[in-house]
Design a protein around this motif. Structure first.
Motif, PDB file in Angstrom:
ATOM      1  N   ASP A 102       0.816  -1.221   0.000  1.00 35.96           N
ATOM      2  CA  ASP A 102       0.000   0.000   0.000  1.00 35.96           C
ATOM      3  C   ASP A 102       0.844   1.262   0.000  1.00 35.96           C
ATOM      4  O   ASP A 102       0.438   2.289  -0.538  1.00 35.96           O
ATOM      5  N   ASP A 103       2.026   1.204   0.611  1.00 40.46           N
ATOM      6  CA  ASP A 103       2.851   2.412   0.738  1.00 40.46           C
ATOM      7  C   ASP A 103       4.032   2.414  -0.233  1.00 40.46           C
ATOM      8  O   ASP A 103       5.062   3.031   0.040  1.00 40.46           O
ATOM      9  N   TRP A 104       3.895   1.721  -1.379  1.00 39.51           N
ATOM     10  CA  TRP A 104       5.021   1.611  -2.313  1.00 39.51           C
ATOM     11  C   TRP A 104       5.491   2.979  -2.787  1.00 39.51           C
ATOM     12  O   TRP A 104       6.684   3.218  -2.958  1.00 39.51           O
ATOM     13  N   LEU A 162       4.365  11.003  -8.683  1.00 35.94           N
ATOM     14  CA  LEU A 162       5.766  10.777  -8.339  1.00 35.94           C
ATOM     15  C   LEU A 162       6.740  11.556  -9.231  1.00 35.94           C
ATOM     16  O   LEU A 162       7.915  11.703  -8.888  1.00 35.94           O
ATOM     17  N   LEU A 163       6.265  12.058 -10.359  1.00 35.33           N
ATOM     18  CA  LEU A 163       7.146  12.776 -11.281  1.00 35.33           C
ATOM     19  C   LEU A 163       7.602  14.107 -10.693  1.00 35.33           C
ATOM     20  O   LEU A 163       6.844  14.801 -10.023  1.00 35.33           O
ATOM     21  N   ARG A 164       8.852  14.457 -10.972  1.00 32.15           N
ATOM     22  CA  ARG A 164       9.333  15.783 -10.601  1.00 32.15           C
ATOM     23  C   ARG A 164       8.851  16.793 -11.629  1.00 32.15           C
ATOM     24  O   ARG A 164       8.278  16.426 -12.663  1.00 32.15           O
ATOM     25  N   LYS A 165       9.055  18.077 -11.383  1.00 28.98           N
ATOM     26  CA  LYS A 165       8.668  19.100 -12.350  1.00 28.98           C
ATOM     27  C   LYS A 165       9.390  18.854 -13.678  1.00 28.98           C
ATOM     28  O   LYS A 165      10.604  18.655 -13.706  1.00 28.98           O
ATOM     29  N   GLY A 166       8.621  18.861 -14.754  1.00 30.97           N
ATOM     30  CA  GLY A 166       9.197  18.612 -16.071  1.00 30.97           C
ATOM     31  C   GLY A 166       9.460  17.155 -16.363  1.00 30.97           C
ATOM     32  O   GLY A 166      10.041  16.824 -17.399  1.00 30.97           O
ATOM     33  N   ALA A 224      12.593  14.325  -4.155  1.00 31.34           N
ATOM     34  CA  ALA A 224      12.943  15.120  -5.344  1.00 31.34           C
ATOM     35  C   ALA A 224      12.100  14.726  -6.553  1.00 31.34           C
ATOM     36  O   ALA A 224      11.936  15.515  -7.487  1.00 31.34           O
ATOM     37  N   GLY A 225      11.583  13.494  -6.562  1.00 35.21           N
ATOM     38  CA  GLY A 225      10.741  13.058  -7.665  1.00 35.21           C
ATOM     39  C   GLY A 225      11.509  12.291  -8.733  1.00 35.21           C
ATOM     40  O   GLY A 225      12.738  12.197  -8.715  1.00 35.21           O
ATOM     41  N   ILE A 226      10.753  11.752  -9.682  1.00 36.41           N
ATOM     42  CA  ILE A 226      11.264  10.891 -10.745  1.00 36.41           C
ATOM     43  C   ILE A 226      11.373  11.677 -12.052  1.00 36.41           C
ATOM     44  O   ILE A 226      10.495  12.455 -12.395  1.00 36.41           O
ATOM     45  N   ARG A 244       9.390   7.900  -2.662  1.00 40.94           N
ATOM     46  CA  ARG A 244       9.666   9.286  -2.263  1.00 40.94           C
ATOM     47  C   ARG A 244      10.839   9.345  -1.289  1.00 40.94           C
ATOM     48  O   ARG A 244      11.655  10.276  -1.334  1.00 40.94           O
ATOM     49  N   GLU A 245      10.917   8.353  -0.415  1.00 42.61           N
ATOM     50  CA  GLU A 245      12.046   8.307   0.521  1.00 42.61           C
ATOM     51  C   GLU A 245      13.358   8.089  -0.230  1.00 42.61           C
ATOM     52  O   GLU A 245      14.370   8.715   0.095  1.00 42.61           O
ATOM     53  N   ILE A 246      13.351   7.217  -1.230  1.00 43.40           N
ATOM     54  CA  ILE A 246      14.564   6.946  -2.002  1.00 43.40           C
ATOM     55  C   ILE A 246      15.048   8.210  -2.703  1.00 43.40           C
ATOM     56  O   ILE A 246      16.257   8.505  -2.724  1.00 43.40           O
TER      57      ILE A 246
END
Length: 349
Positions: A225-227, A258-262, A238-240, A232-234
């Motif tokens: 459930d918390d995958w 989960l994506l970072r900006k851009g 900062a995002g993907i 985000r911790e990894i």
């Protein structure tokens, strides 16, 4: 020659798929006759049998992944000769439209996936096949027919997703959903060629270990459930940069978040369903890119063949079946009872 043929659609491979004796193909001036040494299964082989999402030409021979030996060349063929070892590029296109001439043969309006949309009686689950010379790629001597067949479709598709569509760059963080799938296993290795940090997801301990063995830097169980929190911790929130997506409905909205900006999400499938939703605020506030992707170009297949021959991409093979057990491969696909590619040996009955 012998070929695996079905003449009606349904859900029971063992009842519908039969080994039949059919005429060996006669080639056209621009074609090559290939003796198929190894063929690999894909989900489109199951879809063809099911008649979903499209109905296929009948009677039908499936098989979109195949490698073999050139046995005969047409009078207009100059780049191949008898004895050449080749793998087939399954994307059949017109080669003359604007899309094809722009290097986008996958966008050709006349595009057909060989072994899925082609026929009657034209696919890789046969002892011989005919192909236009433009749809063949030579394979080096240090690459086996089995390895070439196992990596062709998934490798080309993954290369197109990461390099052709997402334009990955070194040091980016790439999230590979379903890292133990055919697409996922190839994507992990391709992303490492570009020196990216790879976070893969998998649904079991065995598959998690396999992702690590392929070079993934981190692996998360996407059935928990918390995958997404773990990812985000990894990344330290900062995002993907790039998400490789083919799971679909159940995970798509979370992947967007989960994506970072851009950042960029590239989709090539929807295993858990296609009717997903997204929060549009992520789209415009974060300036993210959502890209579709299907198959790839002949040039991209050539890149995959090159890197596989150099040992940078390693095909994973689960099972090799003799031709007489062709239905078993579809049952294994149906039940998910395999890890790595299932191969067929058409010359071994």
């Amino acid at each position: 020659m012998k070929a695996a043929v079905f003449r009606e659609i349904g859900r029971e491979p063992s009842k519908l798929l039969k080994i039949e004796d059919i005429e060996t193909p006669k080639i056209k001036p621009n074609e090559v006759l290939v003796r198929i040494e190894s063929a690999a299964y894909n989900y489109d082989d199951l879809w063809a049998l099911y008649g979903y999402p499209i109905k296929v030409p009948m009677p039908h021979i499936s098989g979109s992944d195949a490698a073999g030996t050139v046995m005969e060349v047409g009078e207009d063929v100059t780049k191949f000769q008898t004895g050449d070892r080749v793998v087939i590029h399954p994307n059949l296109s017109c080669r003359v439209c604007n899309a094809c001439n722009s290097g986008r043969e996958y966008d050709c309006d006349d595009r057909l996936v060989w072994g899925y949309q082609t026929g009657p009686l034209w696919g890789g689950f046969s002892q011989y096949t005919h192909m236009p010379d433009t749809n063949l790629v030579k394979i080096p001597d240090n690459l086996s027919f089995k390895e070439a067949a196992a990596i062709a479709m998934v490798g080309m598709t993954s290369w197109h997703m990461l390099v052709g569509r997402a334009k990955i760059q070194p040091r980016q963080t790439v999230l590979v959903m379903g890292g133990a799938s055919g697409i996922g296993m190839a994507a992990i290795q391709i992303a490492k060629i570009f020196n990216c940090t790879v976070i893969a997801t998998a649904g079991s301990k065995e598959k998690i270990e396999k992702c690590y063995s392929l070079g993934a830097d981190f692996v998360v169980n996407h059935r928990l459930d918390d995958w997404d929190r773990k990812i985000r911790e990894i990344t330290k929130r900062a995002g993907i940069d790039v998400v490789i997506e083919h799971i679909g409905k159940t995970h798509f909205p979370i992947e967007i978040r989960l994506l970072r900006k851009g950042g960029t999400l590239v989709s090539t499938g929807a295993t858990t369903g296609y009717d997903s939703t997204i929060d549009l605020r992520y789209l415009f506030f974060k300036g993210i890119n959502i890209l579709g992707s299907t198959q790839g170009t002949k040039a991209e297949l050539e890149e995959v063949v090159y890197w596989t021959s150099k040992g940078k991409i390693k095909p994973l093979i689960d099972t090799i079946l003799p031709f007489g057990h062709v239905a078993k491969g579809l049952e294994m696909m149906k039940n998910g009872s395999h890890f790595g590619k299932i191969l067929l040996a058409p010359q071994k009955i």
